[in-house]
Structure formats: structure tokens, C-alpha cells
Design a protein around this motif. Sequence first.
Motif, short mmCIF file in Angstrom:
data_model
loop_
_atom_site.label_atom_id
_atom_site.label_comp_id
_atom_site.label_asym_id
_atom_site.label_seq_id
_atom_site.Cartn_x
_atom_site.Cartn_y
_atom_site.Cartn_z
N ASP A 168 58.24 42.07 24.44
CA ASP A 168 56.94 41.77 25.03
C ASP A 168 57.08 40.67 26.08
N ILE A 169 56.16 40.62 27.00
CA ILE A 169 56.13 39.56 28.01
C ILE A 169 54.83 38.78 27.79
N ILE A 170 54.98 37.48 27.64
CA ILE A 170 53.83 36.61 27.40
C ILE A 170 53.54 35.84 28.69
N VAL A 171 52.28 35.89 29.12
CA VAL A 171 51.86 35.18 30.34
C VAL A 171 50.76 34.20 29.98
N LYS A 172 50.45 33.31 30.93
CA LYS A 172 49.33 32.39 30.75
C LYS A 172 48.10 33.03 31.37
N GLY A 173 47.05 33.19 30.58
CA GLY A 173 45.84 33.81 31.09
C GLY A 173 44.79 33.96 30.01
N GLY A 174 43.89 34.90 30.23
CA GLY A 174 42.86 35.23 29.26
C GLY A 174 42.98 36.72 28.93
N ARG A 175 43.10 37.05 27.65
CA ARG A 175 43.35 38.43 27.25
C ARG A 175 42.29 39.39 27.76
N ILE A 176 41.03 39.06 27.55
CA ILE A 176 39.95 39.98 27.92
C ILE A 176 39.89 40.17 29.43
N ARG A 177 40.05 39.08 30.16
CA ARG A 177 40.01 39.18 31.62
C ARG A 177 41.20 39.99 32.15
N LEU A 178 42.37 39.82 31.54
CA LEU A 178 43.52 40.62 31.96
C LEU A 178 43.33 42.09 31.60
N GLU A 179 42.69 42.35 30.46
CA GLU A 179 42.37 43.75 30.12
C GLU A 179 41.45 44.35 31.17
N GLN A 180 40.50 43.57 31.67
CA GLN A 180 39.60 44.07 32.72
C GLN A 180 40.40 44.48 33.96
N VAL A 181 41.41 43.68 34.30
CA VAL A 181 42.24 43.99 35.47
C VAL A 181 42.99 45.31 35.24
N VAL A 182 43.65 45.43 34.09
CA VAL A 182 44.45 46.63 33.80
C VAL A 182 43.55 47.87 33.74
N ILE A 183 42.40 47.75 33.10
CA ILE A 183 41.46 48.88 33.02
C ILE A 183 41.00 49.27 34.42
N ASN A 184 40.70 48.30 35.26
CA ASN A 184 40.25 48.60 36.61
C ASN A 184 41.33 49.32 37.40
N LEU A 185 42.56 48.81 37.34
CA LEU A 185 43.65 49.43 38.10
C LEU A 185 43.92 50.85 37.61
N LEU A 186 43.92 51.05 36.29
CA LEU A 186 44.16 52.39 35.75
C LEU A 186 42.99 53.33 36.07
N SER A 187 41.76 52.85 35.94
CA SER A 187 40.58 53.68 36.24
C SER A 187 40.59 54.13 37.70
N LYS A 211 33.99 45.15 20.86
CA LYS A 211 33.36 43.89 20.46
C LYS A 211 34.00 42.72 21.19
N GLY A 212 35.30 42.79 21.37
CA GLY A 212 36.01 41.74 22.10
C GLY A 212 35.51 41.61 23.52
N PHE A 213 35.17 42.73 24.15
CA PHE A 213 34.67 42.70 25.52
C PHE A 213 33.28 42.09 25.59
N THR A 214 32.49 42.21 24.52
CA THR A 214 31.12 41.70 24.56
C THR A 214 31.07 40.19 24.37
N ARG A 215 32.11 39.61 23.80
CA ARG A 215 32.13 38.16 23.64
C ARG A 215 32.38 37.52 24.99
N LYS A 216 31.92 36.28 25.11
CA LYS A 216 32.14 35.55 26.35
C LYS A 216 33.64 35.38 26.55
N SER A 217 34.13 35.80 27.70
CA SER A 217 35.57 35.76 27.94
C SER A 217 36.07 34.34 28.14
#
Length: 176
Positions: free
Chosen positions: A54-73, A9-15
Amino acid sequence: MAEIAKTLKGFTRKSGTDIKPVSLRQVIDEAMLLLQPQIKQSEVTLSLSLPENDIIVKGGRIRLEQVVINLLSNALDAVGTEADPKVSLSLQREGKVAVLSVSDNGPGIEAEDMPQIFDPFFTTKDVGAGLGLGLSIAYKIVHDFSGSLKAANRDEGGAEFVMRLPVADEHVLAAE
């Protein structure tokens, strides 16, 4: 099932384009949750190396998840034909920078492909197996958050993608 549904559901919301403090641990956890079926099916040995804190960065959670998912996939796809497929993800802090790397023991990246690896519509996958947009989008997202994304071949074989992002200022975290 509820956790997966919540994450999807988080992915379907506007990032959005908001930049705010984001937990890289949470980003990695949610990416792993979404990729779990693919990981199980591929029978890949996946190793995670995460820091105690934990390491906290400045960004957008959903967009960063897209990056990690892409790299792992991509890493999972790269080791698909290996006899003993291995993918590793590591996260560490180097001063004021978070460094996340995803590596595999696949065939690596051909020298002639390296200069265009982040170009839109460039792919080394078979026709119909990819559009060639994943790494291009990941590169743009990371740069939007004042970071960098680099690809290299490992000496021992396989490829490694390294994302560097500035760590969020502690004063910003206190205000959140």
C-alpha cells in the motif's frame, strides 16, 4: 449492502480539513465499491494496476475518494460511445511521490479545451449532464494536499489524468 451503506455514511460526514496518513488502497477500494453499479451498467473493461505494498499519503480520505471517483466517472463517461470501452487506473510509487493515473480510450480532450479543463463550470458534457465542477474541485483538493493533477491526451487515443501526492513520512505513521 452493509459495505456500501458504511461508505456512503462516510461521505455524509463533514470531511474536515484534517491532513493525516491515508491509505491509497483504501481510497481506491471504496471508490470502486461506490462506482460498481455504473461500471457494470456501462460494460467497460476496467483494469487496475496496484502495487503489492500500500502507499500512504498525507491527506483526507473522503476528499481523496471524491477525486478518484470524479476521475473514474469522467473516464467512464468518456468511453460511453466507444465500441470496446476501456478504463484503467494505476497506482505506483516514484521515490517520495505516489502517482495515480486514470486513463481511457475515449475521444480525448480537444486542444482548445485543454487550457480550461480545470476551470470551474467548464464542461464538455451535454447540458444537464454535468456542472463542470468535478475536475475543478478535484484539482483544488489535490493541491490542498501539496500534490498536482494534470491532464493529457494519450498517443494511442483517449485521455489520462495523473495525480501526484507526497508519500507520508514513516515517522508520522508510527505516531498515528
